[in-house]
Design a protein around this motif. Structure first.
Motif, mmCIF file in Angstrom:
data_model
loop_
_atom_site.group_PDB
_atom_site.id
_atom_site.type_symbol
_atom_site.label_atom_id
_atom_site.label_comp_id
_atom_site.label_asym_id
_atom_site.label_seq_id
_atom_site.Cartn_x
_atom_site.Cartn_y
_atom_site.Cartn_z
ATOM 1 N N LEU A 72 -5.231 9.386 -0.773
ATOM 2 C CA LEU A 72 -5.857 9.467 0.541
ATOM 3 C C LEU A 72 -6.354 8.097 0.995
ATOM 4 O O LEU A 72 -6.153 7.701 2.152
ATOM 5 C CB LEU A 72 -7.017 10.473 0.522
ATOM 6 C CG LEU A 72 -7.812 10.589 1.820
ATOM 7 C CD1 LEU A 72 -6.934 11.149 2.924
ATOM 8 C CD2 LEU A 72 -9.044 11.448 1.602
ATOM 9 N N ALA A 73 -6.972 7.352 0.089
ATOM 10 C CA ALA A 73 -7.468 6.015 0.440
ATOM 11 C C ALA A 73 -6.316 5.088 0.836
ATOM 12 O O ALA A 73 -6.415 4.346 1.824
ATOM 13 C CB ALA A 73 -8.250 5.424 -0.738
ATOM 14 N N CYS A 74 -5.229 5.141 0.076
ATOM 15 C CA CYS A 74 -4.059 4.313 0.413
ATOM 16 C C CYS A 74 -3.456 4.719 1.747
ATOM 17 O O CYS A 74 -3.055 3.870 2.550
ATOM 18 C CB CYS A 74 -3.002 4.404 -0.691
ATOM 19 S SG CYS A 74 -3.450 3.565 -2.206
ATOM 20 N N ILE A 110 0.841 -1.207 0.000
ATOM 21 C CA ILE A 110 0.000 0.000 0.000
ATOM 22 C C ILE A 110 0.871 1.250 0.000
ATOM 23 O O ILE A 110 0.549 2.245 -0.672
ATOM 24 C CB ILE A 110 -0.969 -0.021 1.206
ATOM 25 C CG1 ILE A 110 -2.039 -1.092 0.971
ATOM 26 C CG2 ILE A 110 -1.623 1.326 1.420
ATOM 27 C CD1 ILE A 110 -2.972 -1.306 2.134
ATOM 28 N N ASN A 111 1.995 1.218 0.714
ATOM 29 C CA ASN A 111 2.913 2.375 0.713
ATOM 30 C C ASN A 111 3.479 2.627 -0.686
ATOM 31 O O ASN A 111 3.602 3.776 -1.121
ATOM 32 C CB ASN A 111 4.040 2.163 1.716
ATOM 33 C CG ASN A 111 3.578 2.305 3.146
ATOM 34 O OD1 ASN A 111 2.517 2.861 3.416
ATOM 35 N ND2 ASN A 111 4.365 1.789 4.069
ATOM 36 N N VAL A 112 3.809 1.553 -1.396
ATOM 37 C CA VAL A 112 4.310 1.705 -2.772
ATOM 38 C C VAL A 112 3.212 2.270 -3.663
ATOM 39 O O VAL A 112 3.459 3.171 -4.481
ATOM 40 C CB VAL A 112 4.844 0.353 -3.306
ATOM 41 C CG1 VAL A 112 5.110 0.422 -4.795
ATOM 42 C CG2 VAL A 112 6.097 -0.050 -2.551
ATOM 43 N N ALA A 113 1.988 1.756 -3.498
ATOM 44 C CA ALA A 113 0.873 2.276 -4.292
ATOM 45 C C ALA A 113 0.640 3.749 -3.986
ATOM 46 O O ALA A 113 0.343 4.546 -4.890
ATOM 47 C CB ALA A 113 -0.388 1.466 -4.009
ATOM 48 N N PHE A 144 0.667 6.627 -6.861
ATOM 49 C CA PHE A 144 -0.451 7.555 -7.063
ATOM 50 C C PHE A 144 -0.029 9.000 -6.791
ATOM 51 O O PHE A 144 -0.486 9.920 -7.478
ATOM 52 C CB PHE A 144 -1.645 7.183 -6.180
ATOM 53 C CG PHE A 144 -2.381 5.959 -6.642
ATOM 54 C CD1 PHE A 144 -2.777 5.807 -7.959
ATOM 55 C CD2 PHE A 144 -2.683 4.938 -5.759
ATOM 56 C CE1 PHE A 144 -3.456 4.685 -8.395
ATOM 57 C CE2 PHE A 144 -3.368 3.810 -6.178
ATOM 58 C CZ PHE A 144 -3.750 3.681 -7.499
ATOM 59 N N SER A 145 0.853 9.193 -5.812
ATOM 60 C CA SER A 145 1.355 10.548 -5.541
ATOM 61 C C SER A 145 2.172 11.063 -6.721
ATOM 62 O O SER A 145 2.064 12.236 -7.101
ATOM 63 C CB SER A 145 2.218 10.549 -4.287
ATOM 64 O OG SER A 145 1.466 10.210 -3.163
ATOM 65 N N ALA A 146 2.999 10.199 -7.307
ATOM 66 C CA ALA A 146 3.804 10.608 -8.465
ATOM 67 C C ALA A 146 2.901 10.983 -9.638
ATOM 68 O O ALA A 146 3.179 11.965 -10.356
ATOM 69 C CB ALA A 146 4.753 9.482 -8.858
ATOM 70 N N ILE A 147 1.842 10.228 -9.826
ATOM 71 C CA ILE A 147 0.895 10.558 -10.903
ATOM 72 C C ILE A 147 0.253 11.911 -10.645
ATOM 73 O O ILE A 147 0.139 12.752 -11.552
ATOM 74 C CB ILE A 147 -0.174 9.447 -11.048
ATOM 75 C CG1 ILE A 147 0.473 8.170 -11.574
ATOM 76 C CG2 ILE A 147 -1.314 9.896 -11.945
ATOM 77 C CD1 ILE A 147 -0.444 6.958 -11.528
ATOM 78 N N ALA A 148 -0.161 12.150 -9.389
ATOM 79 C CA ALA A 148 -0.791 13.431 -9.054
ATOM 80 C C ALA A 148 0.189 14.586 -9.229
ATOM 81 O O ALA A 148 -0.175 15.653 -9.751
ATOM 82 C CB ALA A 148 -1.305 13.392 -7.609
ATOM 83 N N ILE A 149 1.434 14.381 -8.839
ATOM 84 C CA ILE A 149 2.444 15.431 -9.005
ATOM 85 C C ILE A 149 2.699 15.691 -10.491
ATOM 86 O O ILE A 149 2.805 16.837 -10.938
ATOM 87 C CB ILE A 149 3.740 15.046 -8.263
ATOM 88 C CG1 ILE A 149 3.501 15.089 -6.757
ATOM 89 C CG2 ILE A 149 4.888 15.974 -8.647
ATOM 90 C CD1 ILE A 149 4.612 14.488 -5.933
ATOM 91 N N GLY A 150 2.767 14.607 -11.278
ATOM 92 C CA GLY A 150 2.954 14.770 -12.724
ATOM 93 C C GLY A 150 1.808 15.522 -13.363
ATOM 94 O O GLY A 150 2.015 16.402 -14.221
ATOM 95 N N GLN A 198 -2.736 20.185 -15.067
ATOM 96 C CA GLN A 198 -4.037 19.515 -15.069
ATOM 97 C C GLN A 198 -4.535 19.463 -13.614
ATOM 98 O O GLN A 198 -4.584 18.432 -12.975
ATOM 99 C CB GLN A 198 -3.911 18.091 -15.624
ATOM 100 C CG GLN A 198 -3.397 18.015 -17.037
ATOM 101 C CD GLN A 198 -4.397 18.600 -18.004
ATOM 102 O OE1 GLN A 198 -5.611 18.437 -17.864
ATOM 103 N NE2 GLN A 198 -3.893 19.332 -18.993
ATOM 104 N N GLY A 199 -4.897 20.614 -13.096
ATOM 105 C CA GLY A 199 -5.228 20.768 -11.681
ATOM 106 C C GLY A 199 -6.368 19.885 -11.217
ATOM 107 O O GLY A 199 -6.296 19.249 -10.161
ATOM 108 N N LEU A 200 -7.445 19.839 -11.981
ATOM 109 C CA LEU A 200 -8.603 19.040 -11.582
ATOM 110 C C LEU A 200 -8.254 17.556 -11.569
ATOM 111 O O LEU A 200 -8.598 16.837 -10.626
ATOM 112 C CB LEU A 200 -9.781 19.305 -12.523
ATOM 113 C CG LEU A 200 -11.072 18.550 -12.186
ATOM 114 C CD1 LEU A 200 -11.572 18.980 -10.809
ATOM 115 C CD2 LEU A 200 -12.123 18.801 -13.246
ATOM 116 N N LEU A 201 -7.550 17.084 -12.598
ATOM 117 C CA LEU A 201 -7.152 15.680 -12.628
ATOM 118 C C LEU A 201 -6.166 15.365 -11.500
ATOM 119 O O LEU A 201 -6.214 14.280 -10.901
ATOM 120 C CB LEU A 201 -6.534 15.328 -13.977
ATOM 121 C CG LEU A 201 -7.498 15.254 -15.157
ATOM 122 C CD1 LEU A 201 -6.731 14.995 -16.454
ATOM 123 C CD2 LEU A 201 -8.519 14.160 -14.925
ATOM 124 N N ALA A 202 -5.288 16.313 -11.188
ATOM 125 C CA ALA A 202 -4.339 16.117 -10.086
ATOM 126 C C ALA A 202 -5.081 16.002 -8.762
ATOM 127 O O ALA A 202 -4.768 15.147 -7.927
ATOM 128 C CB ALA A 202 -3.336 17.267 -10.043
#
Length: 139
Positions: free
Chosen positions: A46-48, A15-18, A22-28, A34-38
């Motif tokens: 948050l769920a992880c 879960i920590n890796v996930a 997901f954080s890297a995707i949001a940062i990218g 792409q603020g809304l998608l981020a």
């Protein structure tokens, strides 16, 4: 129980890796403007994170339970060894065994436990006396 703790530990790391992915995707997405998608991609983060916190809490509970069992076993072994030592010493002095004596180790331990239980029921700081006729202080 040890296998369950290991399984939870592995799951927490997954879960920590996930969470990191997901954080890297949001940062990218945020760098790509792409603020809304981020912001939406932060929901899985948050769920992880919440799942990892819940798993850590469960692991803590299991470790505490295991530690308490180990300490209880060690305490029982230590008490048995002390009883043996006291019984041998009492036997040398031609005294009754520890369990039959009102001033032996077993009686002292029971007296201490009774006193601790009574004080825990009092809900008062040490040295403070309760007023009244009943145990709860009411007259």
């Amino acid at each position: 129980m040890a296998e369950k703790i290991k399984r939870l530990w592995r799951l927490q790391w997954q879960i920590n890796v996930a969470t990191g992915v997901f954080s890297a995707i949001a940062i990218g997405l945020a760098y790509a403007r792409q603020g809304l998608l981020a912001q939406l991609s932060m929901i899985p983060v948050l769920a992880c994170f919440l799942a990892a916190c819940w798993l850590a809490y469960k692991r803590y509970q299991l470790n505490k339970q295991r530690r308490d069992e180990i300490f209880a076993g060690l305490e029982a072994a230590h008490s048995a060894k002390l009883r043996e030592v006291f019984d041998e010493a009492r036997q040398k002095k031609n005294l009754p065994p520890d369990a039959a004596s009102p001033d032996g180790f077993t009686a002292t331990v029971e007296q201490i436990k009774t006193e601790a239980h009574r004080q825990s029921q009092a809900n008062l700081p040490p040295g403070v006396k309760r007023r009244g006729n009943t145990a709860d202080g009411k007259q």
